[in-house]
Design a protein around this motif. Structure first.
Motif, PDB file in Angstrom:
ATOM      1  N   VAL A  59      40.046  44.328  -8.859  1.00 29.79           N
ATOM      2  CA  VAL A  59      38.975  44.890  -8.040  1.00 29.79           C
ATOM      3  C   VAL A  59      38.739  46.356  -8.392  1.00 29.79           C
ATOM      4  CG1 VAL A  59      38.214  45.451  -5.702  1.00 29.79           C
ATOM      5  CG2 VAL A  59      39.469  43.317  -6.134  1.00 29.79           C
ATOM      6  N   ALA A  60      39.818  47.139  -8.388  1.00 29.39           N
ATOM      7  CA  ALA A  60      39.664  48.580  -8.601  1.00 29.39           C
ATOM      8  C   ALA A  60      40.997  49.172  -9.014  1.00 29.39           C
ATOM      9  CB  ALA A  60      39.169  49.256  -7.325  1.00 29.39           C
ATOM     10  N   ALA A  61      40.934  50.339  -9.669  1.00 33.97           N
ATOM     11  CA  ALA A  61      42.157  51.033 -10.061  1.00 33.97           C
ATOM     12  C   ALA A  61      41.923  52.527 -10.051  1.00 33.97           C
ATOM     13  CB  ALA A  61      42.625  50.572 -11.441  1.00 33.97           C
ATOM     14  N   ILE A  62      43.017  53.263  -9.915  1.00 34.76           N
ATOM     15  CA  ILE A  62      42.954  54.725  -9.921  1.00 34.76           C
ATOM     16  C   ILE A  62      44.160  55.269 -10.661  1.00 34.76           C
ATOM     17  CG2 ILE A  62      44.115  54.876  -7.664  1.00 34.76           C
ATOM     18  CD1 ILE A  62      42.312  57.345  -7.083  1.00 34.76           C
ATOM     19  N   ARG A  63      43.930  56.250 -11.504  1.00 35.44           N
ATOM     20  CA  ARG A  63      45.038  56.955 -12.148  1.00 35.44           C
ATOM     21  C   ARG A  63      45.567  57.978 -11.145  1.00 35.44           C
ATOM     22  NH1 ARG A  63      45.208  55.815 -17.530  1.00 35.44           N
ATOM     23  NH2 ARG A  63      43.257  55.033 -18.446  1.00 35.44           N
ATOM     24  N   TRP A  64      46.868  57.810 -10.785  1.00 31.27           N
ATOM     25  CA  TRP A  64      47.377  58.670  -9.732  1.00 31.27           C
ATOM     26  C   TRP A  64      47.309  60.139 -10.129  1.00 31.27           C
ATOM     27  CZ3 TRP A  64      49.707  56.300  -5.305  1.00 31.27           C
ATOM     28  CH2 TRP A  64      50.018  57.204  -4.300  1.00 31.27           C
ATOM     29  N   SER A  65      47.568  60.442 -11.395  1.00 28.57           N
ATOM     30  CA  SER A  65      47.641  61.840 -11.824  1.00 28.57           C
ATOM     31  C   SER A  65      46.290  62.533 -11.777  1.00 28.57           C
ATOM     32  CB  SER A  65      48.209  61.916 -13.233  1.00 28.57           C
ATOM     33  OG  SER A  65      47.413  61.146 -14.111  1.00 28.57           O
ATOM     34  N   SER A  66      45.260  61.872 -12.279  1.00 28.94           N
ATOM     35  CA  SER A  66      43.961  62.532 -12.408  1.00 28.94           C
ATOM     36  C   SER A  66      42.995  62.161 -11.296  1.00 28.94           C
ATOM     37  CB  SER A  66      43.321  62.161 -13.745  1.00 28.94           C
ATOM     38  OG  SER A  66      42.987  60.773 -13.768  1.00 28.94           O
ATOM     39  N   GLY A  67      43.223  61.021 -10.672  1.00 28.44           N
ATOM     40  CA  GLY A  67      42.279  60.536  -9.674  1.00 28.44           C
ATOM     41  C   GLY A  67      41.100  59.786 -10.255  1.00 28.44           C
ATOM     42  N   SER A  68      41.096  59.579 -11.569  1.00 24.00           N
ATOM     43  CA  SER A  68      40.005  58.813 -12.190  1.00 24.00           C
ATOM     44  C   SER A  68      40.010  57.382 -11.653  1.00 24.00           C
ATOM     45  CB  SER A  68      40.178  58.789 -13.705  1.00 24.00           C
ATOM     46  OG  SER A  68      40.128  60.084 -14.234  1.00 24.00           O
ATOM     47  N   THR A  69      38.815  56.883 -11.396  1.00 24.28           N
ATOM     48  CA  THR A  69      38.707  55.563 -10.767  1.00 24.28           C
ATOM     49  C   THR A  69      37.932  54.579 -11.626  1.00 24.28           C
ATOM     50  OG1 THR A  69      36.701  56.174  -9.557  1.00 24.28           O
ATOM     51  CG2 THR A  69      38.816  56.608  -8.481  1.00 24.28           C
ATOM     52  N   TYR A  70      38.182  53.295 -11.394  1.00 25.51           N
ATOM     53  CA  TYR A  70      37.557  52.214 -12.154  1.00 25.51           C
ATOM     54  C   TYR A  70      37.309  51.059 -11.193  1.00 25.51           C
ATOM     55  CZ  TYR A  70      39.736  55.161 -15.594  1.00 25.51           C
ATOM     56  OH  TYR A  70      40.124  56.252 -16.314  1.00 25.51           O
ATOM     57  N   LEU A  71      36.120  50.505 -11.268  1.00 25.80           N
ATOM     58  CA  LEU A  71      35.748  49.448 -10.343  1.00 25.80           C
ATOM     59  C   LEU A  71      35.225  48.236 -11.095  1.00 25.80           C
ATOM     60  CD1 LEU A  71      33.831  51.683  -7.785  1.00 25.80           C
ATOM     61  CD2 LEU A  71      36.022  50.589  -7.378  1.00 25.80           C
ATOM     62  N   GLU A  72      35.576  47.080 -10.598  1.00 27.38           N
ATOM     63  CA  GLU A  72      35.005  45.840 -11.136  1.00 27.38           C
ATOM     64  C   GLU A  72      33.518  45.823 -10.829  1.00 27.38           C
ATOM     65  OE1 GLU A  72      33.558  41.916 -11.303  1.00 27.38           O
ATOM     66  OE2 GLU A  72      34.030  42.804  -9.358  1.00 27.38           O
ATOM     67  N   GLU A  73      32.757  45.232 -11.726  1.00 28.18           N
ATOM     68  CA  GLU A  73      31.299  45.340 -11.656  1.00 28.18           C
ATOM     69  C   GLU A  73      30.725  44.874 -10.327  1.00 28.18           C
ATOM     70  OE1 GLU A  73      29.907  46.841 -14.251  1.00 28.18           O
ATOM     71  OE2 GLU A  73      27.984  46.879 -13.192  1.00 28.18           O
ATOM     72  N   SER A  74      31.255  43.802  -9.768  1.00 26.34           N
ATOM     73  CA  SER A  74      30.644  43.229  -8.560  1.00 26.34           C
ATOM     74  C   SER A  74      30.847  44.082  -7.307  1.00 26.34           C
ATOM     75  CB  SER A  74      31.197  41.825  -8.307  1.00 26.34           C
ATOM     76  OG  SER A  74      32.556  41.880  -7.902  1.00 26.34           O
ATOM     77  N   VAL A  75      31.753  45.071  -7.377  1.00 26.86           N
ATOM     78  CA  VAL A  75      32.000  45.897  -6.199  1.00 26.86           C
ATOM     79  C   VAL A  75      31.485  47.320  -6.373  1.00 26.86           C
ATOM     80  CG1 VAL A  75      34.014  44.494  -5.641  1.00 26.86           C
ATOM     81  CG2 VAL A  75      34.328  46.683  -6.835  1.00 26.86           C
ATOM     82  N   LYS A  76      30.960  47.630  -7.545  1.00 27.30           N
ATOM     83  CA  LYS A  76      30.416  48.975  -7.763  1.00 27.30           C
ATOM     84  C   LYS A  76      29.275  49.251  -6.784  1.00 27.30           C
ATOM     85  CE  LYS A  76      31.591  49.677 -12.615  1.00 27.30           C
ATOM     86  NZ  LYS A  76      31.074  49.818 -13.998  1.00 27.30           N
ATOM     87  N   GLY A  77      29.293  50.438  -6.213  1.00 25.18           N
ATOM     88  CA  GLY A  77      28.281  50.794  -5.232  1.00 25.18           C
ATOM     89  C   GLY A  77      28.639  50.379  -3.819  1.00 25.18           C
ATOM     90  N   ARG A  78      29.668  49.542  -3.678  1.00 25.27           N
ATOM     91  CA  ARG A  78      30.096  49.103  -2.342  1.00 25.27           C
ATOM     92  C   ARG A  78      31.529  49.521  -2.024  1.00 25.27           C
ATOM     93  NH1 ARG A  78      30.565  43.869  -1.114  1.00 25.27           N
ATOM     94  NH2 ARG A  78      31.085  43.197  -3.229  1.00 25.27           N
ATOM     95  N   PHE A  79      32.405  49.475  -3.010  1.00 26.31           N
ATOM     96  CA  PHE A  79      33.810  49.794  -2.813  1.00 26.31           C
ATOM     97  C   PHE A  79      34.138  51.139  -3.453  1.00 26.31           C
ATOM     98  CE2 PHE A  79      35.681  45.196  -2.501  1.00 26.31           C
ATOM     99  CZ  PHE A  79      34.743  44.892  -1.537  1.00 26.31           C
ATOM    100  N   THR A  80      35.093  51.831  -2.865  1.00 22.38           N
ATOM    101  CA  THR A  80      35.595  53.084  -3.408  1.00 22.38           C
ATOM    102  C   THR A  80      37.108  53.076  -3.321  1.00 22.38           C
ATOM    103  OG1 THR A  80      33.625  54.257  -2.602  1.00 22.38           O
ATOM    104  CG2 THR A  80      35.524  55.595  -3.232  1.00 22.38           C
ATOM    105  N   ILE A  81      37.761  53.497  -4.397  1.00 24.62           N
ATOM    106  CA  ILE A  81      39.215  53.632  -4.386  1.00 24.62           C
ATOM    107  C   ILE A  81      39.559  55.113  -4.415  1.00 24.62           C
ATOM    108  CG2 ILE A  81      39.361  53.400  -6.907  1.00 24.62           C
ATOM    109  CD1 ILE A  81      42.086  52.027  -6.493  1.00 24.62           C
ATOM    110  N   SER A  82      40.578  55.486  -3.649  1.00 26.82           N
ATOM    111  CA  SER A  82      40.997  56.894  -3.603  1.00 26.82           C
ATOM    112  C   SER A  82      42.489  56.944  -3.305  1.00 26.82           C
ATOM    113  CB  SER A  82      40.213  57.650  -2.528  1.00 26.82           C
ATOM    114  OG  SER A  82      40.467  57.099  -1.245  1.00 26.82           O
ATOM    115  N   ARG A  83      43.057  58.129  -3.433  1.00 29.45           N
ATOM    116  CA  ARG A  83      44.474  58.289  -3.098  1.00 29.45           C
ATOM    117  C   ARG A  83      44.699  59.615  -2.392  1.00 29.45           C
ATOM    118  NH1 ARG A  83      43.709  62.243  -6.112  1.00 29.45           N
ATOM    119  NH2 ARG A  83      44.744  62.808  -8.070  1.00 29.45           N
ATOM    120  N   ASP A  84      45.748  59.622  -1.573  1.00 28.32           N
ATOM    121  CA  ASP A  84      46.161  60.828  -0.853  1.00 28.32           C
ATOM    122  C   ASP A  84      47.577  61.139  -1.309  1.00 28.32           C
ATOM    123  OD1 ASP A  84      47.175  62.706   0.967  1.00 28.32           O
ATOM    124  OD2 ASP A  84      45.911  61.939   2.585  1.00 28.32           O
ATOM    125  N   ASN A  85      47.699  62.196  -2.106  1.00 32.31           N
ATOM    126  CA  ASN A  85      49.013  62.541  -2.656  1.00 32.31           C
ATOM    127  C   ASN A  85      50.007  62.908  -1.574  1.00 32.31           C
ATOM    128  OD1 ASN A  85      48.230  62.097  -5.290  1.00 32.31           O
ATOM    129  ND2 ASN A  85      47.582  64.216  -5.603  1.00 32.31           N
TER     130      ASN A  85
END
Length: 123
Positions: free
Chosen positions: A48-74
Motif C-alpha cells: 500500500v505505502a512505504a516511508i524511509r524512516w531516515s529521510s521521510g520519503s514516501t511511496y504510494l501504490e497507484e490506487s491509493v495516491k491522492g487518498r492515502f498518506t504515510i508519515s512517521r513521528d520520530n
C-alpha cells in the motif's frame, strides 16, 4: 524483541476517513523502510505505502495516491497511514512491516510484521 503494533482500524462508510498507527519498538528503525500492506479475503497481501524512516520519503501504490498518506513521528517511534475517501475495495486487514534492504514494495524483504488491524468500508 521487535514489536510492531497496529491500531486504528474499524468500520467506516464510503467516503470516510481512518488513521492507522503502527507503534514500533525493540530496535532502532532509522535505517529501515516502514511499509503498510493489506490483505483482502481470498487475495494476496499487497503493498500500500512505504516511508524511509531516515529521510521521510514516501511511496504510494497507484490506487491509493491522492487518498492515502504515510508519515512517521520520530519522537513516538510511530508510523501512520491516513486514509481518506475510503472505498469498499479498501476493505482488508492492514499490516505494518519493516525492512532494512531499501526495497519498497516487495513483501518478501520485510522481516518484521505487526499482527494487523481490520478496516471495513461499507454502507
Amino acid at each position: 524483541q521487535v514489536h510492531l503494533v497496529e491500531s486504528g482500524g474499524g468500520v467506516m462508510q464510503p467516503g470516510g476517513s481512518l488513521r492507522l498507527s503502527c507503534a514500533a519498538s525493540g530496535r532502532t528503525f532509522s535505517s529501515y523502510i516502514m511499509g503498510w500492506f493489506r490483505q483482502a479475503p481470498g487475495k494476496e497481501r499487497a503493498f500500500v505505502a512505504a516511508i524511509r524512516w531516515s529521510s521521510g520519503s514516501t511511496y504510494l501504490e497507484e490506487s491509493v495516491k491522492g487518498r492515502f498518506t504515510i508519515s512517521r513521528d520520530n519522537t513516538k517511534n510511530t508510523v501512520y497511514l491516513q486514509m481518506n475517501n475510503l472505498k469498499p475495495e479498501d476493505t482488508a486487514v492492514y499490516y505494518c512491516a519493516a525492512n532494512p534492504t531499501g526495497i519498497l514494495s516487495n513483501r518478501d524483504v520485510y522481516i518484521y510484521w505487526g499482527q494487523g488491524t481490520q478496516v471495513t468500508v461499507s454502507s
